[in-house]
Structures are given as C-alpha cells and as structure tokens.
Scaffold this motif. Structure first.
Motif, PDB file in Angstrom:
ATOM      1  N   VAL A   2      -0.028  -7.017   9.096  1.00 16.92           N
ATOM      2  CA  VAL A   2       0.316  -5.713   8.536  1.00 16.92           C
ATOM      3  C   VAL A   2       1.675  -5.302   9.078  1.00 16.92           C
ATOM      4  CG1 VAL A   2      -0.306  -3.280   8.398  1.00 16.92           C
ATOM      5  CG2 VAL A   2      -2.095  -5.021   8.366  1.00 16.92           C
ATOM      6  N   LYS A   3       2.574  -4.950   8.197  1.00 13.36           N
ATOM      7  CA  LYS A   3       3.919  -4.540   8.595  1.00 13.36           C
ATOM      8  C   LYS A   3       4.280  -3.317   7.765  1.00 13.36           C
ATOM      9  CE  LYS A   3       7.687  -5.783  10.980  1.00 13.36           C
ATOM     10  NZ  LYS A   3       7.709  -6.121  12.405  1.00 13.36           N
ATOM     11  N   GLY A   4       4.292  -2.158   8.384  1.00 11.70           N
ATOM     12  CA  GLY A   4       4.562  -0.932   7.649  1.00 11.70           C
ATOM     13  C   GLY A   4       3.448  -0.674   6.647  1.00 11.70           C
ATOM     14  N   THR A   5       3.801  -0.544   5.387  1.00 13.77           N
ATOM     15  CA  THR A   5       2.792  -0.314   4.344  1.00 13.77           C
ATOM     16  C   THR A   5       2.473  -1.594   3.571  1.00 13.77           C
ATOM     17  OG1 THR A   5       4.505   0.305   2.732  1.00 13.77           O
ATOM     18  CG2 THR A   5       3.516   2.084   4.037  1.00 13.77           C
ATOM     19  N   LYS A  27      -0.287  -2.597  -5.009  1.00 13.73           N
ATOM     20  CA  LYS A  27       0.425  -3.586  -5.809  1.00 13.73           C
ATOM     21  C   LYS A  27       0.452  -4.884  -5.018  1.00 13.73           C
ATOM     22  CE  LYS A  27       3.527  -0.192  -7.968  1.00 13.73           C
ATOM     23  NZ  LYS A  27       4.965   0.201  -8.158  1.00 13.73           N
ATOM     24  N   TYR A  28       0.434  -6.011  -5.703  1.00 10.56           N
ATOM     25  CA  TYR A  28       0.475  -7.289  -4.984  1.00 10.56           C
ATOM     26  C   TYR A  28       1.105  -8.360  -5.861  1.00 10.56           C
ATOM     27  CZ  TYR A  28      -3.823  -7.827  -7.750  1.00 10.56           C
ATOM     28  OH  TYR A  28      -4.735  -7.862  -8.779  1.00 10.56           O
ATOM     29  N   ASP A  29       1.765  -9.264  -5.186  1.00  6.99           N
ATOM     30  CA  ASP A  29       2.405 -10.382  -5.875  1.00  6.99           C
ATOM     31  C   ASP A  29       2.824 -11.405  -4.827  1.00  6.99           C
ATOM     32  OD1 ASP A  29       3.325 -11.935  -7.893  1.00  6.99           O
ATOM     33  OD2 ASP A  29       5.020 -10.667  -8.445  1.00  6.99           O
ATOM     34  N   HIS A  67      -2.422  -5.886  13.104  1.00  8.90           N
ATOM     35  CA  HIS A  67      -1.403  -4.847  12.974  1.00  8.90           C
ATOM     36  C   HIS A  67      -0.475  -5.001  14.159  1.00  8.90           C
ATOM     37  CE1 HIS A  67      -0.502  -0.368  11.959  1.00  8.90           C
ATOM     38  NE2 HIS A  67       0.587  -1.120  12.078  1.00  8.90           N
ATOM     39  N   ALA A  68       0.658  -5.660  13.959  1.00  7.39           N
ATOM     40  CA  ALA A  68       1.542  -5.998  15.058  1.00  7.39           C
ATOM     41  C   ALA A  68       2.680  -4.994  15.177  1.00  7.39           C
ATOM     42  CB  ALA A  68       2.114  -7.401  14.863  1.00  7.39           C
ATOM     43  N   LEU A 121       0.822  -1.218   0.000  1.00 11.56           N
ATOM     44  CA  LEU A 121       0.000   0.000   0.000  1.00 11.56           C
ATOM     45  C   LEU A 121       0.852   1.263   0.000  1.00 11.56           C
ATOM     46  CD1 LEU A 121      -1.763  -2.333   1.466  1.00 11.56           C
ATOM     47  CD2 LEU A 121      -3.213  -0.452   2.173  1.00 11.56           C
ATOM     48  N   GLY A 122       2.144   1.091  -0.283  1.00 12.09           N
ATOM     49  CA  GLY A 122       3.043   2.238  -0.268  1.00 12.09           C
ATOM     50  C   GLY A 122       2.647   3.326  -1.244  1.00 12.09           C
ATOM     51  N   GLY A 123       1.988   2.944  -2.327  1.00 13.55           N
ATOM     52  CA  GLY A 123       1.596   3.909  -3.342  1.00 13.55           C
ATOM     53  C   GLY A 123       0.549   4.898  -2.880  1.00 13.55           C
TER      54      GLY A 123
END
Length: 224
Positions: free
Chosen positions: A123-126, A152-154, A193-194, A92-94
């Motif tokens: 969830v780790k960062g974005t 984006k995902y892969d 969200h850890a 989700l950085g975008g």
C-alpha cells in the motif's frame, strides 16, 4: 583483470542528453530479470556475450535504461535493461474523501478479495500494488467478480511503478518472483502498509536467504 562497473553514468530513457548521445552508439544491452535488478552487485552478461562485473553503491536502485559504461572514442555503451512483470495497481483515491464507514467497507472488501487469493501487496498512499502472480485475465476476473465500488484498477508495467516505491517495497513486489528465495516474508495475502521512514535491516546469507527484518512502522494485515 576485468573492469568493475561501480557507477551509473545516466539513463538513456530519462535523459534527453543521453538519448541523443547514444542515438548512433553501439550499445551492448545487459538484460536483468526482476530478481537481479534488486541487487547492487552481480555479474551481468551483454547480448554480445561480454561479462560485466557490476558493483554499485549499496541500496542503489537500478532503473531500466541505466548506463554503466560509455566510451566516446569508440561510441560504445553498456546499458542495463530490466524485464519486470506487470503490476496490478488498485487506486482508492476515489473514496479518500468519502465517509469513514465507506472507506472502511471498501478497504475491507479489497483486503478480502486480495487475501482470499493469497496475493502479496504493497500500500502506497491511496494505491495498492499487487504483483502479477497468475495470468492477467485471472486477476482481472477476480477483481470484476468482487465488483468493489469506488475503486479503479489496471495493470501497469513494472518499470513504470518503480519510481514511486522505496527499495524494500520494490523487493516485496518483484524480489521473490520466479526465484527460490527462502524469504521469511511469506506472502499469505498480506497487505503491507509501508511508511517511507521504514528502517530496513537486511541480513543477507550466501544462499539468498533474505531476512528482511523491517524494524519499521509497517502494519501487516492478515486474512480478512
């Protein structure tokens, strides 16, 4: 009496020195599934049939390629190999620098998509890490169907994402897969969200009843 292996000497994948040292060595590989790889104490069995009692320090995180024994006199080594399932990594950085309302909308849409499938996630960062629970094509089809803009995902190899995760996050992604662990972490589509300062208290029972009572600042979100 069998030798107990209680130390990781190095890693043949991460160290050029060890890679060169073992280039001509006779290596007995001990293959571990993703459940066993989360433990610090277990009885491993090499391809040679030899059993290796492993007793590492508590909370030691095994990495693919870890060396637990090396004898330069005979040029032999014992190396741990981890067979982890792939992980769907959603980035989700975008949208991180976008408008708050857009970030909220996309986050809710992603939570809805994952929650409807009852997929566990960390969830780790974005980034959101989702373990392989069904066929890859099915998971990608679900993501494509929802067509969430700005992400984006892969799929990435399980071993590649291990270094970015804390031990309790790794257990959430890999610990229960393919294992009858009667975990109290019922994965009904929750996104966990850890925070890295989570204090985890593991109450281990003989029947692998893993009570991961995380007295932490984890935020657990239910179905959207």
């Amino acid at each position: 009496m069998k030798t107990v292996y209680n130390e990781v000497l190095g890693n043949m994948n991460l160290s050029d020195e060890w890679k060169a040292k073992l280039a001509e060595a006779n290596i007995d590989y001990v293959f571990l599934d993703q459940w066993t790889a989360q433990k610090s104490r277990f009885l491993g069995k090499g391809l040679s049939g030899t059993e290796y009692p492993i007793a590492l320090a508590r909370h030691t995180q095994i990495v693919d390629g870890d060396i637990v024994d090396y004898d330069p006199a005979t040029n032999t080594a014992v190396v741990l190999k981890i067979e982890l399932s792939p992980v769907l990594v959603v980035d989700l950085g975008g949208i991180s620098g976008g408008k708050p309302e857009d970030i909220i909308r996309v986050s809710l849409e992603l939570g809805h998509a994952i929650g409807n499938q009852h997929w566990p996630a960390v969830v780790k960062g974005t980034k959101v890490y989702v373990p392989l629970t069904v066929d890859k094509k099915v998971m990608l089809s679900v993501m494509e169907t929802h067509h969430i803009e700005g992400i984006k995902y892969d799929f990435q190899k399980g071993g590649e994402v291990i270094p970015y995760l804390a031990p309790h996050e790794i257990r959430r992604l890999f610990g229960g897969a393919g294992h009858e662990s009667h975990s109290h972490e019922h994965a009904h589509g929750r996104i966990v969200h850890a925070h890295e300062h989570s204090h985890e208290h593991d109450h281990s029972h003989n029947h692998s009843h893993d009570h991961s009572h995380n007295h932490s600042h984890d935020h657990e979100h239910g179905h959207c």
